[in-house]
Scaffold this motif. Sequence first.
Motif, PDB file in Angstrom:
ATOM      1  N   LYS A   1      -2.854  21.641  -2.232  1.00 52.60           N
ATOM      2  CA  LYS A   1      -2.835  20.198  -1.284  1.00 52.60           C
ATOM      3  C   LYS A   1      -3.161  19.198  -2.334  1.00 52.60           C
ATOM      4  CE  LYS A   1      -5.649  22.430   1.503  1.00 52.60           C
ATOM      5  NZ  LYS A   1      -5.239  23.729   0.779  1.00 52.60           N
ATOM      6  N   SER A   2      -2.677  18.061  -2.265  1.00 50.41           N
ATOM      7  CA  SER A   2      -2.435  16.860  -2.765  1.00 50.41           C
ATOM      8  C   SER A   2      -2.332  15.846  -2.014  1.00 50.41           C
ATOM      9  CB  SER A   2      -1.363  16.811  -3.895  1.00 50.41           C
ATOM     10  OG  SER A   2      -1.436  17.972  -4.747  1.00 50.41           O
ATOM     11  N   LEU A   3      -3.148  14.572  -2.479  1.00 53.42           N
ATOM     12  CA  LEU A   3      -2.816  13.364  -1.559  1.00 53.42           C
ATOM     13  C   LEU A   3      -3.435  12.034  -2.622  1.00 53.42           C
ATOM     14  CD1 LEU A   3      -2.903  12.177   1.269  1.00 53.42           C
ATOM     15  CD2 LEU A   3      -5.542  12.168   1.287  1.00 53.42           C
ATOM     16  N   SER A   4      -2.755  11.121  -2.371  1.00 49.48           N
ATOM     17  CA  SER A   4      -2.912   9.901  -3.380  1.00 49.48           C
ATOM     18  C   SER A   4      -2.851   8.577  -2.546  1.00 49.48           C
ATOM     19  CB  SER A   4      -1.857   9.762  -4.342  1.00 49.48           C
ATOM     20  OG  SER A   4      -0.588   9.473  -3.805  1.00 49.48           O
ATOM     21  N   PHE A   5      -3.522   7.718  -2.881  1.00 48.61           N
ATOM     22  CA  PHE A   5      -3.393   6.191  -2.393  1.00 48.61           C
ATOM     23  C   PHE A   5      -3.531   5.189  -3.174  1.00 48.61           C
ATOM     24  CE2 PHE A   5      -6.011   2.590  -0.825  1.00 48.61           C
ATOM     25  CZ  PHE A   5      -4.960   2.099   0.344  1.00 48.61           C
ATOM     26  N   GLY A   6      -2.426   4.123  -3.177  1.00 46.54           N
ATOM     27  CA  GLY A   6      -2.531   3.220  -4.120  1.00 46.54           C
ATOM     28  C   GLY A   6      -2.185   1.841  -3.570  1.00 46.54           C
ATOM     29  N   VAL A   7      -2.790   0.694  -4.325  1.00 44.90           N
ATOM     30  CA  VAL A   7      -2.540  -0.603  -3.706  1.00 44.90           C
ATOM     31  C   VAL A   7      -2.087  -1.389  -4.981  1.00 44.90           C
ATOM     32  CG1 VAL A   7      -3.742  -2.841  -3.231  1.00 44.90           C
ATOM     33  CG2 VAL A   7      -4.845  -0.357  -2.546  1.00 44.90           C
TER      34      VAL A   7
ATOM     35  N   LEU B   1       0.752  -1.264   0.029  1.00 45.17           N
ATOM     36  CA  LEU B   1      -0.101   0.236  -0.125  1.00 45.17           C
ATOM     37  C   LEU B   1       0.913   1.353   0.073  1.00 45.17           C
ATOM     38  CD1 LEU B   1      -2.525  -0.865   2.767  1.00 45.17           C
ATOM     39  CD2 LEU B   1      -2.793  -1.451   0.088  1.00 45.17           C
ATOM     40  N   GLN B   2       0.250   2.355  -0.628  1.00 46.11           N
ATOM     41  CA  GLN B   2       1.150   3.810  -0.631  1.00 46.11           C
ATOM     42  C   GLN B   2       0.183   4.689  -0.218  1.00 46.11           C
ATOM     43  OE1 GLN B   2       2.447   5.993  -4.237  1.00 46.11           O
ATOM     44  NE2 GLN B   2       4.445   5.007  -3.516  1.00 46.11           N
ATOM     45  N   LEU B   3       0.634   5.620   0.384  1.00 46.70           N
ATOM     46  CA  LEU B   3      -0.147   6.738   0.899  1.00 46.70           C
ATOM     47  C   LEU B   3       0.892   7.991   0.503  1.00 46.70           C
ATOM     48  CD1 LEU B   3      -2.735   8.111   1.933  1.00 46.70           C
ATOM     49  CD2 LEU B   3      -1.630   8.082   4.062  1.00 46.70           C
TER      50      LEU B   3
END
Length: 726
Positions: free
Chosen positions: A459-465, A424-426
């Motif tokens: 402002k930036s935000l990301s989530f990955g699997v 997972l990545q945040l």
Amino acid sequence: MTRRTFRGVLLSCCTIAAAPLGADRALAQEALPDIEIAAANPIGRRAPARKEAAPGVLSIVTDQFATTTRLSTDDIRRSPGATLGDVLMSQPGISGSSFAPGANRPILRGLDNYRVRVQENGIGAGGVSELGEDHGVPLDPLAIGRVEVVRGPATLRWGSQAIGGVVDAGNDRIPLALPCREGEVSPLAPCMRVETRSAVSTVDAGLEQAALVDVGQGDFAFHADAHGRRTSNYAIPAYPYLSPPEDGAPIVGGRQPNSWLRSGGWSAGGSYFFDRGFFGVAVTRFESVYRIPGIEASETRTRINMRQTKVTGRGEYRPLSSFIETIRLYGGVTDYKHHELADEGGFDGIQQTFANKEQEGRIEVQLRPFELGFGSLVNAVGVQGSHQRLIAPGAEGSLFDPIDQRSIAFYSFNELSLSAQTRLQLAGRIEQVETIGQTPDLFVDPALSFGYRRNFAPKSLSFGVLQDLPLGLTASLTASHVERAPRGPELFSHGVHEATGTFDIGNPRLSLESAETVEAGLRRAQGPLRFEATFFYTHFHGFIYRRLTGESCEGDIGSCTPSGEGGGLDQAIYSQRDADFLGGEFQSQWEIAPLAGGVIGVDNRLDVVRATFADGANVPRIPPVRLGGGAFWRDSNWLARINVLHAFAQNHVAPIAETRTKDYDLLRAEISYRAELPKGAFAREIRAGVVGDNLLNADIRNSVSYKKDEVPLPGANARLFVDFVF
């Protein structure tokens, strides 16, 4: 670890020195043997350094959370053209602006200019290529060893101006390792590596030449390179302009008028290696003179004279700490200027000047993995700052008054490995951007000019699997929210923009542009069948674009009138609307069977992007659907292949001032050879080949080019290249 031990390990890690310069040698840095220094993701990891794959092998990247395109030295050398856009245009999801032979900027999934960051070794390329399509990127493919195109969450490492993606060109101008093979010399003896790159092309009588030298001894490594190229007006199919001159005359002689190029440059740099890291500096100079094709530009002999001087620094330190694993440092100072010259009104000289003085720096700290019981957490944090000053004086007034822009940003990448198969990545980023400029009130009293100081906090935000699956498959799913601050020219422009044929009017009241993106991918990088499939959807809030009003202008706001009566320039106002981008890419390669000591196979590709505003109107300048495929034969040294790319007609065009583009077929073929030579031979390695491009001599019009109705792409071309490593 002693210095001598460090040097010895460095030499043992440099077994890929026989590979082309810049090809994955960054991985050989002993201080971090399994952490890629220039990775899209600062905490991305790869296998230990290894020799480049055989020519023609499709490179599929499975260790990133979104689509990443990587080109090796072989890929770059087989690609014709003088710009990054030329090198990348055949890749899925990537096209180019195609404005001039010296100005072809990459376009990613229909996004360009201020939404695509172009950089060299992690530092912005400088220049003003994002400001106008006639402005080239001050970087020649002759000086590049690899190219990495990054989309998705990893772009947060470089800033909100990379909302569409990042094009990173890599080379060894700041050495990351000693240029020696294991066993060739003792750890303390000097070693040297020399490479020459040469090519000729038929379509434009082109000549290109580069020499690269790497020297290492003891704690030091040095690099120097010099390159140059020249072309004549390129050949095209003998068809008339789609929008012919008033006398209706076709292009005479099958040559595109006013399309030649001259460019060259050099660089010198060095690195000092110490027990737990290194630090290096490089100085680079680039110069170019290129003509602008087109009906009016040919009549006025319009050309651009560009020069840039850049100083970059890079370092890494791995402290004796149980908490910090490594500290990385990047920095760059750029001094750029170009003159736009033309014969207008009886004066043949400088009509406008663009100058950019820019400074950029970034520090990253990567922490050691932290065990949570249910997984291993790796964290990297960084701070990035920049300052830019733009000016654009001209004989008929400035496109904008001097603009200053400053930014400071903090970002963090967190990667949690739940198992060997699931990661997972945040990632997050917050910026503070200040833009200072002034602009007249063009609609009330152009004599009144107002100063503005705009502050933004994107402002930036990301989530990955990332999930490994059976059969060698890897699946990915990412979601991100990214915000972009409007750039100075979007806020404060108030003049003629010759490149786009518009009279640009900035909007100092523009707000943040934001985008929500979802991307899903499925990849397979091993075995006889390799492929990558990606689907993406992006919704923009306040998408910033040049809105054509339907009025035309001559040289000032007072000349603008409806119905095209005011002059030859379209009035364009920077505006904001919600927009949706939907599309996908697919590429594959199948090794069917062994043949004559090698393997025969087929490959194919597909890319599509559809972009509309909230009311259903088409976003302008979007690339068409492209479908291609072909056959190949290769072994460890030879590559022979033929393929055709079909671009469908582009009928989804903007309602004002954009024309439809017909379909075309682009046929390419090549045969190339690469080999390491035995010890005692005149050279260590040779790379040579013949590449044919547009072999059907098709009349190709690039739908995203502002000059597609006036300027076709080059006709049939054969390119011969020969490189040696000594």
